[in-house]
Design a protein around this motif. Structure first.
Motif, PDB file in Angstrom:
ATOM      1  N   VAL A   1      14.958  23.568 -79.694  1.00 30.93           N
ATOM      2  CA  VAL A   1      15.366  23.757 -78.300  1.00 30.93           C
ATOM      3  C   VAL A   1      15.257  22.394 -77.637  1.00 30.93           C
ATOM      4  O   VAL A   1      14.203  21.781 -77.623  1.00 30.93           O
ATOM      5  CB  VAL A   1      14.476  24.792 -77.576  1.00 30.93           C
ATOM      6  N   VAL A   2      16.370  21.905 -77.123  1.00 37.27           N
ATOM      7  CA  VAL A   2      16.422  20.610 -76.450  1.00 37.27           C
ATOM      8  C   VAL A   2      16.385  20.886 -74.964  1.00 37.27           C
ATOM      9  O   VAL A   2      17.212  21.631 -74.444  1.00 37.27           O
ATOM     10  CB  VAL A   2      17.701  19.840 -76.827  1.00 37.27           C
ATOM     11  N   SER A   3      15.425  20.273 -74.274  1.00 41.52           N
ATOM     12  CA  SER A   3      15.285  20.539 -72.857  1.00 41.52           C
ATOM     13  C   SER A   3      14.851  19.277 -72.131  1.00 41.52           C
ATOM     14  O   SER A   3      14.153  18.434 -72.682  1.00 41.52           O
ATOM     15  CB  SER A   3      14.255  21.643 -72.633  1.00 41.52           C
ATOM     16  N   ALA A   4      15.241  19.140 -70.901  1.00 40.50           N
ATOM     17  CA  ALA A   4      14.821  18.033 -70.053  1.00 40.50           C
ATOM     18  C   ALA A   4      14.030  18.607 -68.887  1.00 40.50           C
ATOM     19  O   ALA A   4      14.373  19.654 -68.346  1.00 40.50           O
ATOM     20  CB  ALA A   4      16.025  17.262 -69.540  1.00 40.50           C
ATOM     21  N   PHE A   5      12.967  17.930 -68.536  1.00 37.65           N
ATOM     22  CA  PHE A   5      12.132  18.367 -67.431  1.00 37.65           C
ATOM     23  C   PHE A   5      12.292  17.418 -66.260  1.00 37.65           C
ATOM     24  O   PHE A   5      12.286  16.207 -66.431  1.00 37.65           O
ATOM     25  CB  PHE A   5      10.650  18.398 -67.844  1.00 37.65           C
ATOM     26  N   ALA A   6      12.412  17.966 -65.087  1.00 35.37           N
ATOM     27  CA  ALA A   6      12.485  17.171 -63.865  1.00 35.37           C
ATOM     28  C   ALA A   6      11.316  17.569 -62.976  1.00 35.37           C
ATOM     29  O   ALA A   6      11.106  18.741 -62.693  1.00 35.37           O
ATOM     30  CB  ALA A   6      13.800  17.418 -63.138  1.00 35.37           C
ATOM     31  N   PHE A   7      10.529  16.574 -62.591  1.00 41.18           N
ATOM     32  CA  PHE A   7       9.375  16.835 -61.748  1.00 41.18           C
ATOM     33  C   PHE A   7       9.606  16.237 -60.369  1.00 41.18           C
ATOM     34  O   PHE A   7       9.924  15.054 -60.252  1.00 41.18           O
ATOM     35  CB  PHE A   7       8.108  16.216 -62.360  1.00 41.18           C
ATOM     36  N   PRO A   8       9.428  17.026 -59.310  1.00 39.50           N
ATOM     37  CA  PRO A   8       9.598  16.481 -57.963  1.00 39.50           C
ATOM     38  C   PRO A   8       8.440  15.557 -57.604  1.00 39.50           C
ATOM     39  O   PRO A   8       7.333  15.702 -58.122  1.00 39.50           O
ATOM     40  CB  PRO A   8       9.608  17.732 -57.074  1.00 39.50           C
ATOM     41  N   VAL A   9       8.700  14.607 -56.738  1.00 37.25           N
ATOM     42  CA  VAL A   9       7.657  13.701 -56.275  1.00 37.25           C
ATOM     43  C   VAL A   9       6.775  14.467 -55.301  1.00 37.25           C
ATOM     44  O   VAL A   9       7.267  15.101 -54.368  1.00 37.25           O
ATOM     45  CB  VAL A   9       8.279  12.463 -55.593  1.00 37.25           C
ATOM     46  N   THR A  10       5.482  14.407 -55.510  1.00 40.52           N
ATOM     47  CA  THR A  10       4.549  15.106 -54.630  1.00 40.52           C
ATOM     48  C   THR A  10       4.247  14.256 -53.400  1.00 40.52           C
ATOM     49  O   THR A  10       4.503  13.048 -53.386  1.00 40.52           O
ATOM     50  CB  THR A  10       3.231  15.419 -55.360  1.00 40.52           C
ATOM     51  N   ARG A  11       3.689  14.849 -52.395  1.00 43.02           N
ATOM     52  CA  ARG A  11       3.335  14.115 -51.171  1.00 43.02           C
ATOM     53  C   ARG A  11       2.300  13.034 -51.467  1.00 43.02           C
ATOM     54  O   ARG A  11       2.368  11.952 -50.934  1.00 43.02           O
ATOM     55  CB  ARG A  11       2.781  15.064 -50.124  1.00 43.02           C
ATOM     56  N   LEU A  12       1.330  13.335 -52.321  1.00 45.80           N
ATOM     57  CA  LEU A  12       0.283  12.381 -52.646  1.00 45.80           C
ATOM     58  C   LEU A  12       0.876  11.152 -53.330  1.00 45.80           C
ATOM     59  O   LEU A  12       0.537  10.022 -52.996  1.00 45.80           O
ATOM     60  CB  LEU A  12      -0.761  13.032 -53.554  1.00 45.80           C
ATOM     61  N   ALA A  13       1.793  11.346 -54.244  1.00 46.93           N
ATOM     62  CA  ALA A  13       2.427  10.221 -54.933  1.00 46.93           C
ATOM     63  C   ALA A  13       3.261   9.396 -53.954  1.00 46.93           C
ATOM     64  O   ALA A  13       3.314   8.172 -54.044  1.00 46.93           O
ATOM     65  CB  ALA A  13       3.290  10.718 -56.080  1.00 46.93           C
ATOM     66  N   ALA A  14       3.904  10.033 -53.010  1.00 51.16           N
ATOM     67  CA  ALA A  14       4.709   9.317 -52.023  1.00 51.16           C
ATOM     68  C   ALA A  14       3.814   8.476 -51.113  1.00 51.16           C
ATOM     69  O   ALA A  14       4.169   7.376 -50.724  1.00 51.16           O
ATOM     70  CB  ALA A  14       5.528  10.299 -51.201  1.00 51.16           C
ATOM     71  N   ARG A  15       2.632   8.975 -50.766  1.00 54.26           N
ATOM     72  CA  ARG A  15       1.708   8.228 -49.916  1.00 54.26           C
ATOM     73  C   ARG A  15       1.165   7.002 -50.626  1.00 54.26           C
ATOM     74  O   ARG A  15       0.923   5.981 -50.023  1.00 54.26           O
ATOM     75  CB  ARG A  15       0.536   9.111 -49.495  1.00 54.26           C
ATOM     76  N   ARG A  16       0.945   7.092 -51.923  1.00 59.84           N
ATOM     77  CA  ARG A  16       0.387   5.970 -52.676  1.00 59.84           C
ATOM     78  C   ARG A  16       1.366   4.799 -52.767  1.00 59.84           C
ATOM     79  O   ARG A  16       0.954   3.678 -52.918  1.00 59.84           O
ATOM     80  CB  ARG A  16       0.009   6.413 -54.085  1.00 59.84           C
ATOM     81  N   ARG A  17       2.651   5.068 -52.674  1.00 61.86           N
ATOM     82  CA  ARG A  17       3.652   4.013 -52.801  1.00 61.86           C
ATOM     83  C   ARG A  17       3.832   3.212 -51.518  1.00 61.86           C
ATOM     84  O   ARG A  17       4.393   2.140 -51.533  1.00 61.86           O
ATOM     85  CB  ARG A  17       4.985   4.603 -53.233  1.00 61.86           C
ATOM     86  N   GLN A  18       3.352   3.723 -50.394  1.00 62.33           N
ATOM     87  CA  GLN A  18       3.500   3.011 -49.134  1.00 62.33           C
ATOM     88  C   GLN A  18       2.524   1.836 -49.095  1.00 62.33           C
ATOM     89  O   GLN A  18       1.402   1.935 -49.576  1.00 62.33           O
ATOM     90  CB  GLN A  18       3.233   3.940 -47.956  1.00 62.33           C
ATOM     91  N   PRO A  19       2.944   0.702 -48.529  1.00 68.35           N
ATOM     92  CA  PRO A  19       2.037  -0.457 -48.451  1.00 68.35           C
ATOM     93  C   PRO A  19       0.842  -0.137 -47.556  1.00 68.35           C
ATOM     94  O   PRO A  19       0.946   0.604 -46.578  1.00 68.35           O
ATOM     95  CB  PRO A  19       2.895  -1.570 -47.861  1.00 68.35           C
ATOM     96  N   ALA A  20      -0.270  -0.694 -47.913  1.00 69.44           N
ATOM     97  CA  ALA A  20      -1.511  -0.469 -47.159  1.00 69.44           C
ATOM     98  C   ALA A  20      -1.416  -1.145 -45.790  1.00 69.44           C
ATOM     99  O   ALA A  20      -0.876  -2.243 -45.652  1.00 69.44           O
ATOM    100  CB  ALA A  20      -2.712  -1.003 -47.936  1.00 69.44           C
ATOM    101  N   ARG A  21      -1.950  -0.502 -44.770  1.00 71.43           N
ATOM    102  CA  ARG A  21      -1.958  -1.075 -43.424  1.00 71.43           C
ATOM    103  C   ARG A  21      -3.210  -1.914 -43.230  1.00 71.43           C
ATOM    104  O   ARG A  21      -4.302  -1.528 -43.643  1.00 71.43           O
ATOM    105  CB  ARG A  21      -1.929   0.039 -42.380  1.00 71.43           C
ATOM    106  N   ARG A  22      -3.032  -3.055 -42.581  1.00 70.17           N
ATOM    107  CA  ARG A  22      -4.183  -3.918 -42.313  1.00 70.17           C
ATOM    108  C   ARG A  22      -4.799  -3.532 -40.981  1.00 70.17           C
ATOM    109  O   ARG A  22      -4.111  -3.222 -40.016  1.00 70.17           O
ATOM    110  CB  ARG A  22      -3.763  -5.371 -42.263  1.00 70.17           C
ATOM    111  N   ARG A  23      -6.112  -3.595 -40.953  1.00 70.26           N
ATOM    112  CA  ARG A  23      -6.838  -3.303 -39.703  1.00 70.26           C
ATOM    113  C   ARG A  23      -7.007  -4.590 -38.911  1.00 70.26           C
ATOM    114  O   ARG A  23      -7.196  -5.666 -39.456  1.00 70.26           O
ATOM    115  CB  ARG A  23      -8.221  -2.734 -40.008  1.00 70.26           C
ATOM    116  N   ALA A  24      -6.958  -4.481 -37.602  1.00 72.76           N
ATOM    117  CA  ALA A  24      -7.182  -5.637 -36.740  1.00 72.76           C
ATOM    118  C   ALA A  24      -8.656  -5.973 -36.737  1.00 72.76           C
ATOM    119  O   ALA A  24      -9.514  -5.112 -36.590  1.00 72.76           O
ATOM    120  CB  ALA A  24      -6.700  -5.354 -35.323  1.00 72.76           C
ATOM    121  N   ALA A  25      -8.978  -7.251 -36.900  1.00 74.42           N
ATOM    122  CA  ALA A  25     -10.378  -7.659 -36.987  1.00 74.42           C
ATOM    123  C   ALA A  25     -10.986  -7.935 -35.668  1.00 74.42           C
ATOM    124  O   ALA A  25     -10.577  -8.203 -34.672  1.00 74.42           O
ATOM    125  CB  ALA A  25     -10.495  -8.889 -37.870  1.00 74.42           C
TER     126      ALA A  25
END
Length: 67
Positions: free
Chosen positions: A43-67
């Motif tokens: 049986v030949v099958s392909a799986f597609a996994f949706p991007v989760t919210r957590l994975a999408a948050r990790r890809r965003q650049p980190a915000r710098r805090r004002a010192a």
């Protein structure tokens, strides 16, 4: 019937596979294939996994805090 060359574990080499008549209505895109040499089924099958919210948050650049 569609024909494909795939590696067969039973034949231990590349063999011609064909899709049998599909009762599920897939036609030539049926994921069930049969080795024409030995009759092994795969049986030949392909799986597609949706991007989760957590994975999408990790890809965003980190915000710098004002010192």
């Amino acid at each position: 019937m569609s024909h494909r060359e795939l590696y067969c574990d039973v034949c231990e080499g590349v063999a011609l596979f064909e899709a049998p008549p599909c009762v599920d209505g897939h036609g030539t895109d049926c994921p069930e294939l049969i080795c024409t040499d030995c009759g092994a089924a795969v049986v030949v099958s392909a799986f597609a996994f949706p991007v989760t919210r957590l994975a999408a948050r990790r890809r965003q650049p980190a915000r710098r805090r004002a010192a």
